[in-house]
Enzyme design. Structure first.
Site, short mmCIF file in Angstrom:
data_model
loop_
_atom_site.label_atom_id
_atom_site.label_comp_id
_atom_site.label_asym_id
_atom_site.label_seq_id
_atom_site.Cartn_x
_atom_site.Cartn_y
_atom_site.Cartn_z
N ASP A 1 0.82 -1.22 -0.15
CA ASP A 1 -0.03 0.04 -0.07
C ASP A 1 0.99 1.27 -0.05
O ASP A 1 1.97 1.19 0.50
CB ASP A 1 -0.77 -0.03 1.10
CG ASP A 1 -1.92 0.85 1.09
OD1 ASP A 1 -2.30 1.51 0.03
OD2 ASP A 1 -2.61 1.11 2.25
N GLN B 1 -0.33 11.83 -4.91
CA GLN B 1 -0.55 12.09 -3.49
C GLN B 1 0.98 11.86 -2.81
O GLN B 1 1.02 11.62 -1.53
CB GLN B 1 -1.35 11.12 -2.59
CG GLN B 1 -3.04 11.50 -3.12
CD GLN B 1 -3.81 10.69 -2.22
OE1 GLN B 1 -4.08 10.95 -1.16
NE2 GLN B 1 -4.19 9.77 -3.08
#
Length: 812
Positions: free
Chosen positions: A246, A292
């Site tokens: 992740d 991001q």
């Protein structure tokens, strides 16, 4: 690719009999229920490496957990063959809970952890091959710094020039790039780097001698283990048949290398076995969003995700663009802003939640007006049924929280500060206030002991013990003991000289207080003359740059108080009649104490924060969401930060940070800026952030614009820094704002100080009259003109060092 486990290599934990039977778990339809088409494709994907580009709010956590459950329940993979990497222990625990809720207790056999936790598990079993014991100790940041302090001493390096924190930061950077001490030492270019490299070598020797690893070593040592012992690497390649990572955009080089060791198809090292014996690479899935990527300052490399399809040529890419968090108005703003970054893969977030409310814009007179606007809007929202806990206020740097804290305290609005220490509790702020308290009250032993050797001035524990014993025996205060240190038995000459220098400094500064000097002038003089600013300026530690910003903010607080003592959060118009009494340093300290004492709102984990507004930096906000978000300080030089204005790469990261901030909002988004902001202790007129101009006009309802500021007056530039800040038409430039420090503080203190009295011309032996101490004899004079300092013997009052521009003395 087969999901059955090879029988060779590291054995997996056995499941119980019920697990060996056909597992009872969710059906395929149940696992895919509620997922959109791209999400489903990511969950059921098999075979080549998979890159899931997950836009903000696109449900990536749901995809990860459903995919793990799919692998276990539908593809019959053993849970122990799954390695899932997250970036926080909290996220790992949440993922495990979700999967366990889907497939049952067997999910506990999975490895779901952070990179560091996974490496510790591997090293506990394998590190003996590198000469360590499996019981190795893990040093945290404080342990590492203490060890580096010892190393600097071992090498006889000047700790003022080679500060342990800065050396440690340098070492950490190289470790994250997988560069060992030998490689670094061979690549030095000057004596400074040679000293750093020697410290790196010695630091590693001491770690090994202590059978210890620091946090960076956990990654570096695991990669080194796999490279040095290919058979060990193959053991874990056999075990972990499914690897999921992740937040891949936030990986650094060491983390990237570890994933490649486990999942790459071709490796440089050869094995003493045939290709047929080598197990195929694990099935890899990485999830992330280059838009991001905001942690370059921690070593994160955005190229890891941008180049994934080059690193794995057979990779499949899935794009998640449907957002389940925000309104389309908020998403349109985010898409527009991030679209100005170059080299990114196109992505357009969309939502079926409707357009929603317009974004609200506000141009404030100054930062206090901005904070009042924010608090007023929160009041309006809560009156309409919202909870304070639904609201978050974001800012670029920790120093910006101070004005919001003070306004919220004044208005009785409960809040919590997340991801940082409250302003008045930060170490550098407490150090500065300790100096000021000690100047006002010499009996304040707690404050005195805090700063007697801060910054380091050669007054060690042994010297302080001698003074303490002497003071106790003579029944005098600790301060008086310092003043009479020449009488203390056992005190070596070097320590005595250092103590006398400190006492002289305090007496000089106290003469300013006695003369009624402004609080901001005294504070700037303290920071400059004590060497505190010099030490921070000389440091390479990025945290010390933040500390300088916080001290600059404290100077701004003191200046604001000196200019308008009724403007503070606890001000009462009856407290001070500014036309009659000029508030002094003790008044300022009282004001600060009231603010700091009130600011004790708990934010313990697990507490119900529904009644508290959340204050946090944009970096801390990553991964969170709120119904209402205030994105403040949108000015060039503030956000984007001044450091980024001349660097295209850093400016793009600032824009990604803005994208993160905007996409935290679910229903309502506010954008605000101030025309004038007290930056570095001086008024700064900053232009609007370029990010504001990148938001389409039709999306924003401007409650107040720059044209509405009819009552605003340009600051009195004669009160700005006297040469301390670069200016253009009297306004600080970005370069000037970066130059807050000792030189600027000295110049500013001189510019703002009270008109100096005529400095008497004194020589040793002259007789003088002091308003308080009476008759005295000049012992020595140092400096000239406004910097002249006289040591005067006042008999029973002792010898005083007085700054003559302030001291009320007359030559007889």
């Amino acid at each position: 690719m087969s999901d059955t486990l090879p029988v060779i290599g590291l054995s997996l934990p056995d499941a119980d009999a019920s697990q060996r039977e056909k597992p009872k778990g969710p059906t395929a339809d149940e696992l895919l229920a509620g997922l959109n088409e791209p999400q489903r494709a990511a969950v059921v994907h098999e075979g080549p490496p998979l890159l899931v580009v997950a836009g903000a709010g696109s449900g990536k956590t749901r995809v990860l957990t459903r995919r793990i459950a799919w692998i276990v329940s539908q593809r019959r993979a053993h849970p122990g063959s799954i390695l899932a990497i997250t970036f926080t222990n909290k996220a790992a625990a949440e993922m495990k809970e979700r999967v366990e809720a889907l497939v049952g207790p067997r999910a506990r056999l999975m490895w779901v952890s952070t990179f560091h936790s996974a490496c510790v598990r591997i090293l506990r079993k394998e590190i003996d091959k590198l000469g360590f014991k499996s019981s190795f100790t893990i040093y945290d940041a404080a342990d590492s710094k203490r060890l580096m302090t010892m190393v600097v001493g071992d090498l006889d390096l000047d700790p003022r020039r080679y500060q342990p924190g800065a050396v440690l930061h340098w070492v950490s950077t190289h470790k994250n790039e997988l560069r060992g001490p030998e490689e670094v030492a061979a690549d030095t270019r000057n004596r400074f780097e040679e000293a750093y490299a020697a410290a790196y070598t010695r630091y590693q020797q001491r770690l090994r001698g202590a059978n210890a690893l620091d946090f960076d070593d956990l990654l570096m040592t695991t990669v080194d283990l796999f490279a040095t012992f290919p058979e060990v690497r193959e053991t874990y390649r056999r075990r972990f048949r499914h690897v999921l990572v992740d937040e891949y955009q936030d990986t650094n080089h060491a983390q990237y290398a570890l994933i490649h060791q486990l999942c790459a198809d071709s490796l440089e090292e050869s094995l003493d076995e045939t290709d047929a014996e080598r197990v195929p690479p694990a099935e890899l899935m990485v999830v992330g969003d280059a838009d991001q990527s905001i942690y370059a300052f921690r070593g994160a490399n955005i190229r890891n995700i941008l180049d994934f399809e080059q690193d794995f040529p057979d990779a499949t890419s899935i794009l998640l663009e449907q957002n389940y968090r925000s309104t389309q108005t908020i998403l349109n703003a985010a898409n527009s802003v991030i679209g100005h970054n170059r080299g990114r893969k196109p992505k357009n977030l969309w939502s079926d939640a409707g357009m929603g409310a317009k974004i609200v814009g506000y141009v404030a007179d100054d930062e206090r007006d901005e904070a009042r606007f924010v608090s007023g809007e929160i009041d309006t929202l809560t009156d309409a049924g919202s909870r304070p806990g639904d609201v978050a206020v974001f800012y670029r740097t920790n120093a910006q929280s101070r004005v919001f804290e003070e306004v919220f305290i004044r208005l009785g609005m409960p809040y919590r500060v997340v991801g940082g220490v409250r302003f008045y509790e930060r170490r550098e702020v407490r150090d500065a206030l300790a100096y000021l308290r000690m100047l006002v009250n010499s009996d304040d032993e707690v404050s005195l002991r805090r700063i007697v050797n801060t910054p380091k001035r050669g007054i060690g524990d042994r010297a302080l013990e001698c003074v303490t014993s002497f003071a106790q025996r003579e029944r005098i205060t600790f301060w008086e003991g310092l003043r009479r240190a020449d009488e203390a038995p056992g005190l070596v000459t070097r320590s005595l000289v250092a103590i006398q220098g400190f006492v002289g400094l305090v007496e000089e500064l106290r003469s300013m207080v006695d003369a009624g000097e402004r609080a901001d002038v005294v504070l700037e003089s303290v920071l400059a003359r004590s060497g505190y600013l010099d030490e921070l300026e000389a440091s390479d530690d990025p945290q010390d740059g933040t500390r300088l910003e916080n001290l600059a903010e404290l100077v701004a607080v003191a200046r604001e108080f000196a200019d308008d003592p009724q403007a503070g959060p606890s001000a009462d118009p009856t407290d001070v009649d500014a036309g009659v009494v000029t508030p002094g340093l003790s008044d300022f300290l009282e004001r600060v104490a009231l603010v700091a004492d009130t600011d004790q709102i708990p934010d313990a984990p697990g507490e119900d924060d529904g009644g508290m507004v959340t204050l946090m930096t944009l970096h801390t906000a990553k991964g969170l969401e709120f119904p209402t978000v205030f994105l403040t300080g949108l000015e060039d030089g503030v956000f984007p930060h001044s450091r980024s204005l001349e660097d295209g790469g850093e400016l793009e990261e600032e824009r990604r940070l803005a994208y993160v901030g905007v996409t935290r909002a679910r229903q309502r988004l506010y954008l605000s800026r101030a025309l004038v902001r007290s930056a570095w202790g001086a008024p700064a007129h900053n232009p609007a952030s370029r990010f504001l101009g990148e938001v389409p006009d039709e999306l924003v309802d401007w409650r107040r614009t720059e044209a509405d500021q009819v009552h605003w007056q340009r600051p009195d530039l004669s009160r700005g820094y006297a040469g301390g800040l670069g200016t253009s038409l009297g306004q600080p430039t970005a370069a000037g704002r970066r130059n807050f420090g000792a030189a600027a503080a000295r110049a500013d203190a001189l510019a703002k100080s009270k008109p100096a009295r005529e400095v008497p011309s004194l020589s040793p032996g002259d007789r003088v009259q002091h308003d308080t101490f009476g008759l005295g004899t000049v012992v020595a004079v140092e400096g000239v003109a406004e910097k002249a300092v006289a040591s005067i013997d006042f008999g029973t009052e002792g010898v005083k060092r007085l700054l003559l521009r302030y001291a009320p003395v007359e030559k007889i």
